[in-house]
Design an enzyme around this catalytic site. Structure first.
Site, mmCIF file in Angstrom:
data_model
loop_
_atom_site.group_PDB
_atom_site.id
_atom_site.type_symbol
_atom_site.label_atom_id
_atom_site.label_comp_id
_atom_site.label_asym_id
_atom_site.label_seq_id
_atom_site.Cartn_x
_atom_site.Cartn_y
_atom_site.Cartn_z
ATOM 1 N N PHE A 40 -19.134 -12.132 -16.519
ATOM 2 C CA PHE A 40 -19.889 -11.743 -15.332
ATOM 3 C C PHE A 40 -19.398 -10.419 -14.734
ATOM 4 O O PHE A 40 -19.631 -10.132 -13.563
ATOM 5 C CB PHE A 40 -19.799 -12.837 -14.259
ATOM 6 C CG PHE A 40 -20.537 -14.092 -14.623
ATOM 7 C CD1 PHE A 40 -21.918 -14.169 -14.490
ATOM 8 C CD2 PHE A 40 -19.857 -15.200 -15.107
ATOM 9 C CE1 PHE A 40 -22.597 -15.323 -14.815
ATOM 10 C CE2 PHE A 40 -20.530 -16.364 -15.441
ATOM 11 C CZ PHE A 40 -21.911 -16.425 -15.302
ATOM 12 N N THR B 276 -29.978 -12.043 -18.150
ATOM 13 C CA THR B 276 -28.674 -12.559 -18.586
ATOM 14 C C THR B 276 -28.679 -14.081 -18.698
ATOM 15 O O THR B 276 -28.114 -14.638 -19.635
ATOM 16 C CB THR B 276 -27.580 -12.125 -17.601
ATOM 17 O OG1 THR B 276 -28.001 -12.445 -16.271
ATOM 18 C CG2 THR B 276 -27.317 -10.630 -17.694
ATOM 19 N N CYS C 268 -20.940 -9.630 -11.009
ATOM 20 C CA CYS C 268 -22.291 -10.177 -10.825
ATOM 21 C C CYS C 268 -22.396 -10.931 -9.509
ATOM 22 O O CYS C 268 -21.742 -11.956 -9.305
ATOM 23 C CB CYS C 268 -22.629 -11.090 -11.994
ATOM 24 S SG CYS C 268 -24.233 -11.890 -11.836
#
Length: 1056
Positions: free
Chosen positions: A395, A268, A402
């Site tokens: 996120f 990511t 995350c």
């Protein structure tokens, strides 16, 4: 009462399997959201999946009291390797809670700060690589950022060095991981029976898992054999005990979580960095502001841990990049029990609800009408904090969001700050538009850059204006060097800079660079962007650049942005000259950029060598204007620098390789850049000027928006090519090899047949210039031919310019002019690309575009018996289904796209093939209407000859869309005005239906005009007259009122 959830047409049993793109599912989902709206329902082999794409619905499904994470079908396949790791665990699995509680402290502020030095260590390896590669090496940022982030998570969290920057190829883990994630996604949409027989695919899948497991085992074994001094993530998992349950993690779960961090902890962030670089390169103002912030806060000192989160504009850039490019573009939740969304959509408990973050991040209700625009300012000065709840979710969300966000946030800041300090970045292909690659995440695909060290001396880079005309390999072109060879010690340095999209300015710049040696100069050639903040001072600077609807060329945007913000007398030691290319049809912006560059250089102390030259690309004397300016420049440079012409300098050589007994197949671009003709049909009746509808299947990965252009690289008509071959006394099969001292658009150092060369690389029908006549006069001719050439020169406007006489025309009429092939090639301009408005919408077919065009076949102005054939239109007219065509999608004016608000009416005004973009607009609105959405009714004013000759799509698409209720068609028939309320032209029809136009304006309509310049002028005049009727005023005031009320609501696309 609930409302039905819209759903696309499905195939029995399979459902919507074929609706979703196999390689880029996100593209399909985004297009479906544009067509069907904020919610839609899909069925994959009988399993329902709901997709929510608006902020309102995303906010609603982010309520953890009603919804919780669901492990999607794709993540279930990832569990084959990652098991019940943090990202792939089912909500009820105990290991998730244990691991989450143990590991959360590892990502606290203090621990992340402690990782700063290790992060900086890895970033320095990337910097060292880019510095050693130098400015001319093409860099794949996605690949290098993957190296960086994979090495960083290993070193910072696992005390293990991968040393990816010391490998020629990517680490085997990175390759296996990407393949594993792609295959996991594909398995989610396959029947188990089909999967079972794919033995080769299954074996590769197992091997990828083995490679992933090998690295995890190596890290764990190394950790046990050599325990690190720091209490890293691995150590916490090995020794930690959960305070809530008293349990630790098993070896198997430790390995699964290590793999989870290796995947999610780098994939990511590498995508985020690549997106950020892309958006900065496409938005020079943002790049400049970020560089100024970094320079003002740090200067030359390295970034320290105290600097983290101290760059407001950088943080805004990162947030805006994640808004437009959320690397995790979707997540899946499920209702805990049956529920109703938005008070009207019933969704059963446990159903898969895909949260389409990518599209929700573009919701105009939150982000405004410019939601597609990269604008970091929307994240500054408290605006980010004031966003509605859950408007920004790159996120994830809540308990399953995350865990590594602080790690990624710090790592990205260090990387971007360091790059801004150390390098100027330039796109390898300035026309590049975003392509996406999707695994579990998304990132830019086929993005290549050059990194120019900032502390170095001025350095130029001659990247091609467009990959369509860059020869066999743009990769070779960028790395080959831009300095013209010669006796370096005896020649004066000269710098030739260009800003070019279509290749015209670049071709002129190449001509200057090639001729430099013969005038006593050693030329270096480069794009304007490559000279940003490093304008050379040790030699004269010649600039050739264009304006495109008032904006700089793609490879000049950063230079112009820099130039507009230079202070004081920064250019006192620079001597320069500017030639501008433009098109007078864009009256308000003609020559804007060349004029701006010329003015700013002078205002900041530079010395102008000669007055700015200008060429109108819409006029036949375009090349003649450059010839005159060039002659003046060389004369002035000779006087200024004492340089002397060198007649012995040979810059161009053609030698025969073969007599033509073998045919060479010359390819100018790889097959992957070729589109395929799917359909080509005539739209007009026999006897009427021909209009055609042509459809192309796009190359893989190429996308478009409604209103974009399709750039085509044509070939000369066969008849014209054979005329040239006959006149030159050559064989079509003959092979030659070209060698050139200076830059050239011709293929060099390779055999090529005469036919292929004259067919595809030069403009054979371009009007001869005064310079061309001078060259012809310098050759061996008879007295009679000399008198003809002298007469043409003396009466150039009347006998050459107005009659569009080409060099080939003159040679054919004067058989005794002896002209070598090399001289013939040197006087001809290089083949130009042609741009056509796309006449389709991606909501109709995202992989296919259509063109609606006029075929030019008209009496020759030169007096030739044969008609004049348009180069591109003749080429396109002759294509058949299956033919390959070199093409590229080009973005149009930002204003020339349909508004995202479907309640906004459109007023579209066009004539002939100017209908093309309007058809795309209407096709998009029709697809949205058919999907069940409310669409405002639009007005179409369309001009043509008659309802029976050339009323394009009148009995098909336009009729269907009119019956659908999305458009009111108001035709103007020039040869059958009785059928159009006695209105011959569109401006007449606007006058007739002025009350309808006024009503649409009051309803907030946006106006679009496409056609020749005289149509645009006539339309504007008709509206100005209406203003004068209702608000008595003079012409000047009425025009001023028009400009004011139409600001942001009136877009034109003019062509001749």
């Amino acid at each position: 009462m609930t409302s039905p959830i819209p759903s696309p047409p499905a195939i029995p049993f399979l459902g919507h399997v074929n609706t979703i793109d196999r390689d880029l599912p996100l593209k399909s989902i985004d297009l479906l959201a544009q067509q069907y709206g904020e919610i839609l329902q899909l069925s994959i082999f009988g399993e329902k999946r709901y997709i929510v794409s608006s902020h309102n619905l995303v906010n609603e499904v982010s309520d953890e009291k009603r919804f919780r994470k669901k492990v999607s079908a794709g993540l279930k396949q990832v569990r084959n390797a990652a098991g019940d790791g943090l990202f792939t665990a089912f909500p009820e699995e105990q290991n998730w809670g244990i691991a989450h509680r143990l590991l959360m402290p590892c990502f606290g502020t203090a621990n992340i700060y402690n990782m700063f030095d290790d992060m900086t260590d890895i970033v320095s390896q990337l910097v060292l690589k880019w510095e050693r590669f130098g400015a001319r090496e093409m860099i794949d940022p996605a690949a290098d950022f993957t190296r960086l982030t994979l090495d960083a998570i290993c070193l910072c969290a696992m005390s293990y060095r991968l040393n990816s920057f010391y490998r020629e190829e990517a680490h085997p883990f990175a390759t296996a991981m990407a393949d594993f994630l792609i295959e996991s996604g594909r398995r989610a949409n396959r029947l188990s029976l089909v999967q079972a027989v794919m033995t080769g695919t299954n074996a590769k899948y197992e091997e990828d898992q083995r490679i992933l497991a090998t690295l995890v085992n190596d890290i764990l074994e190394d950790h046990r054999a050599h325990p690190p001094a720091k209490n890293d993530l691995v150590q916490v998992m090995l020794t930690g005990r959960d305070k809530e349950t008293g349990l630790g993690l098993s070896d198997e779960n430790i390995k699964q979580n290590l793999l989870t961090f290796l995947i999610a902890g780098h994939e990511t962030t590498s995508g985020m960095l690549t997106f950020t670089i892309y958006y900065l390169l496409k938005n020079p103002e943002a790049m400049r502001k970020l560089r100024e912030e970094v320079d003002s806060k740090l200067g030359d000192r390295p970034m320290s841990v105290q600097d983290v989160n101290q760059f407001p504009y950088l943080l805004a850039v990162m947030r805006e990049s994640l808004r437009l490019g959320p690397t995790a573009p979707a997540r899946t939740v499920m209702p805990i029990e049956d529920t109703v969304l938005a008070g009207k959509y019933a969704v059963e408990g446990g159903a898969s609800v895909i949260v389409n973050v990518y599209t929700a991040h573009r919701d105009p209700k939150v982000w405004g009408d410019d939601a597609e625009k990269f604008r970091p300012e929307r994240m500054l000065d408290g605006k980010f904090e004031a966003l509605p709840p859950n408007a920004w979710q790159p996120f994830g969300y809540g308990m399953r969001g995350c865990i590594g966000r602080p790690f990624a946030w710090q790592e990205a800041q260090i990387t971007l700050v360091t790059i801004m300090q150390r390098f100027d970045l330039v796109l390898h292909d300035p026309t590049y538009e975003l392509e996406l690659k999707q695994t579990l995440t998304i990132k830019p695909h086929n993005l290549y850059i050059h990194a120019l060290p900032r502390k170095d001396k001025p350095r130029l880079l001659a990247t091609p204006s467009t990959t369509l005309i860059s020869g066999d390999s743009s990769r070779e072109r960028a790395s080959s060097g831009a300095t013209v060879a010669g006796d370096a010690a005896s020649l004066h340095p000269l710098y030739v800079l260009y800003g070019s999209n279509t290749g015209s300015s670049e071709a002129f710049a190449q001509r200057l660079a090639s001729a430099a040696a013969s005038h006593g100069f050693r030329a270096s050639l480069g794009t304007l962007d490559s000279a940003t903040a490093h304008l050379p001072k040790d030699g004269p600077v010649l600039i050739v650049t264009a304006s495109f609807e008032g904006q700089p060329a793609d490879n000049a945007k950063h230079f112009v942005e820099w130039l507009e913000n230079v202070n004081d007398a920064a250019f006192t030691d620079i001597k320069y000259a500017v030639f501008g290319c433009g098109n007078k049809d864009w009256v308000n912006t003609y020559q804007r950029i060349p004029t701006l560059i010329d003015r700013l250089l002078s205002e900041h102390g530079a010395t102008r060598l000669v007055e700015r030259g200008e060429g109108d690309a819409a006029a036949a004397e375009f090349f003649g204007a450059f010839d005159r300016w060039e002659k003046t420049v060389w004369e002035q440079l000779g006087a200024e620098f004492g340089a002397t012409a060198r007649a012995d300098t040979v810059g161009f050589e053609v030698k025969t390789v073969s007599a033509g007994t073998e045919r060479a197949e010359i390819l100018r671009q790889k097959d992957t850049a070729l589109g395929t003709v799917a359909e080509n049909k005539i739209l007009t009746a026999p006897g009427a000027p021909v209009k055609r509808h042509i459809e192309f299947d796009l190359p893989e990965g190429m996308t478009y928006r409604t209103g974009d252009y399709l750039a085509i690289l044509p070939v000369n008509p066969d008849r014209v090519v054979r005329r040239a071959i006959v006149r030159l006394g050559l064989s079509a099969e003959q092979e030659i090899e070209i060698n050139s001292v200076g830059p050239t658009s011709l293929p060099v150092k390779k055999p090529i047949s005469i036919y292929n060369l004259l067919s595809g690389y030069v403009e054979l029908q371009q009007t001869a210039t005064a310079r061309d006549l001078e060259i012809l006069l310098s050759t061996t001719t008879s007295p009679a031919s000399t008198r003809v050439l002298q007469d043409l020169s003396a009466n150039y406007a009347e006998k050459v310019f107005n009659k569009r006489l080409s060099v080939l025309d003159i040679l054919e009429e004067n058989k005794d002019i002896e002209l070598s092939l090399s001289t013939f090639l040197q006087v001809l301009p290089s083949m130009r690309i042609r741009q056509y408005s796309i006449s389709s919408s991606p909501l109709w077919n995202a992989e296919r575009v259509s063109l609606t065009l006029s075929v030019v076949d008209a009496p020759s102005l030169s007096g030739r018996a044969e008609p004049f054939l348009g180069v591109a239109s003749t080429y396109l007219a002759g294509l058949r289904p299956g033919d390959k065509v070199q093409l590229a999608v080009r973005t149009s004016n930002a204003a020339f796209h349909p508004p995202s608000d479907l309640s906004t009416p459109l007023v579209m005004i066009c004539a002939g093939s100017g209908l093309a973009p309007m058809r795309g607009f209407l096709q998009e609105r029709a697809m949205q209407k058919l999907a069940g959405r409310e669409v405002a009714k639009s007005l179409l004013f369309f001009g043509c000859r008659s309802p029976t000759e050339d009323f394009l799509y009148g009995d098909s698409d336009l009729k269907e869309w009119s019956e659908l209720g999305i458009v009111d068609i108001r035709p103007a028939f020039s040869r059958s005005s009785a059928d159009s309320e006695n209105c011959r032209y569109v401006q007449d029809r606007i006058r007739h239906d002025k009350e309808l136009v006024a009503k649409a304006f009051d309803e907030g309509a946006k106006f679009y005009v496409c056609g020749a310049g005289k149509i645009a002028a006539g339309v504007k005049q008709a509206i100005v007259e209406y203003i004068k009727e209702h608000k008595p005023t003079d012409e000047t005031s009425a025009v001023a009122i028009f400009d004011k009320i139409m600001e942001g609501r009136y877009a034109t696309d003019i062509f001749e």
